[in-house]
Design an enzyme around this catalytic site. Structure first.
Site, PDB file in Angstrom:
ATOM      1  N   GLY A 120       0.579 -19.767  42.283  1.00 42.68           N
ATOM      2  CA  GLY A 120       0.591 -20.307  40.929  1.00 42.68           C
ATOM      3  C   GLY A 120       0.189 -19.213  39.964  1.00 42.68           C
ATOM      4  N   GLN A 165      -2.719 -15.203  32.290  1.00 39.94           N
ATOM      5  CA  GLN A 165      -2.984 -14.170  33.296  1.00 39.94           C
ATOM      6  C   GLN A 165      -2.109 -12.931  33.119  1.00 39.94           C
ATOM      7  OE1 GLN A 165      -2.798 -17.303  36.610  1.00 39.94           O
ATOM      8  NE2 GLN A 165      -4.263 -15.811  37.412  1.00 39.94           N
ATOM      9  N   CYS A 171      -7.954 -16.863  43.199  1.00 39.39           N
ATOM     10  CA  CYS A 171      -7.206 -16.702  41.954  1.00 39.39           C
ATOM     11  C   CYS A 171      -6.803 -15.244  41.815  1.00 39.39           C
ATOM     12  CB  CYS A 171      -8.087 -17.123  40.782  1.00 39.39           C
ATOM     13  SG  CYS A 171      -7.310 -16.891  39.183  1.00 39.39           S
ATOM     14  N   LEU A 172      -5.571 -15.009  41.401  1.00 38.56           N
ATOM     15  CA  LEU A 172      -5.093 -13.635  41.254  1.00 38.56           C
ATOM     16  C   LEU A 172      -5.885 -12.882  40.187  1.00 38.56           C
ATOM     17  CD1 LEU A 172      -1.253 -14.318  41.486  1.00 38.56           C
ATOM     18  CD2 LEU A 172      -2.749 -13.396  43.266  1.00 38.56           C
ATOM     19  N   HIS A 180      -5.633 -26.090  38.804  1.00 37.32           N
ATOM     20  CA  HIS A 180      -6.138 -24.715  38.671  1.00 37.32           C
ATOM     21  C   HIS A 180      -5.407 -23.986  37.531  1.00 37.32           C
ATOM     22  CE1 HIS A 180      -7.450 -20.763  40.644  1.00 37.32           C
ATOM     23  NE2 HIS A 180      -6.573 -20.383  39.740  1.00 37.32           N
ATOM     24  N   GLU A 181      -4.080 -24.120  37.499  1.00 37.06           N
ATOM     25  CA  GLU A 181      -3.289 -23.397  36.488  1.00 37.06           C
ATOM     26  C   GLU A 181      -3.497 -23.964  35.086  1.00 37.06           C
ATOM     27  OE1 GLU A 181      -2.315 -20.668  37.462  1.00 37.06           O
ATOM     28  OE2 GLU A 181      -2.439 -21.109  39.595  1.00 37.06           O
ATOM     29  N   HIS A 227      -6.496 -22.589  33.482  1.00 35.48           N
ATOM     30  CA  HIS A 227      -6.279 -21.258  32.887  1.00 35.48           C
ATOM     31  C   HIS A 227      -5.852 -21.376  31.424  1.00 35.48           C
ATOM     32  CE1 HIS A 227      -6.796 -18.269  36.018  1.00 35.48           C
ATOM     33  NE2 HIS A 227      -6.033 -18.929  36.868  1.00 35.48           N
TER      34      HIS A 227
END
Ligand code: NI
Length: 169
Positions: A46, A51, A93-94, A135-136, A139
């Site tokens: 995701g 990001q 998370c990236l 989660h996304e 963000h």
């Protein structure tokens, strides 16, 4: 198509609110294509526009059934409602390097959003799919999964990151 740079904590843009998308043009489609490509290159499941430094309410979420056929959906202006149940599951998370932790999320959610042409989307999501969306969407509100942890755990991560960044200089 192009890979975009994934920004990592404590980059300020990760803490900002993304803005509602009003224009559904080629630039938006290109952003989504790039985000999908960047997500799979990372690799991740995701990615939110914050990001990659773009403050638009856009997320991409992996929906692949298997490794051979990678497939993702783009959610524009996603809104979560009617959360049900609560499950703890491991998340990474990236944008939060070298860290994973258990986070509690709704087991089931209702999602309204728009697709890349501005058409309305309306569906229920469960389990892994629901977790990634939650989660996304966090963000887009400037929130990271580490914000769901206790202050103690979060501070441990900050210390670890400091050391890590020092060792890279
Ligand atoms: Ni993330």
């Amino acid at each position: 198509m192009a890979l975009r740079k994934i920004l990592t904590y404590p980059e300020p843009v990760l803490r900002q609110q993304a803005k509602k998308v009003e224009v559904f043009d080629e630039e938006l489609k290109q952003l989504a294509t790039d985000m999908g490509e960047t997500m799979y290159d990372a690799p991740g499941v995701g990615l939110a526009a914050n990001q990659v430094g773009v403050l638009k309410r856009v997320v991409v979420v992996d929906i692949s059934k298997n490794d051979e056929a990678k497939e993702f959906i783009t959610l524009v202006n996603p809104v979560i409602s009617n959360g049900e149940g609560c499950v703890a599951g491991e998340e990474g998370c990236l944008s939060v390097v070298e860290y994973e932790a258990k986070v509690k999320r709704f087991q089931k959610i209702h999602v309204t959003a728009q697709d890349l042409d501005g058409k309305p989307l309306d569906f229920d999501a469960e389990d892994r799919f629901a977790r990634i969306i939650q989660h996304e969407v966090d963000h887009l509100h400037g929130k990271l999964f580490i914000d769901h942890l206790s202050a103690l755990k979060r501070n441990l991560y900050k210390k670890k990151l400091k050391k890590l960044l020092k060792s890279r200089v």
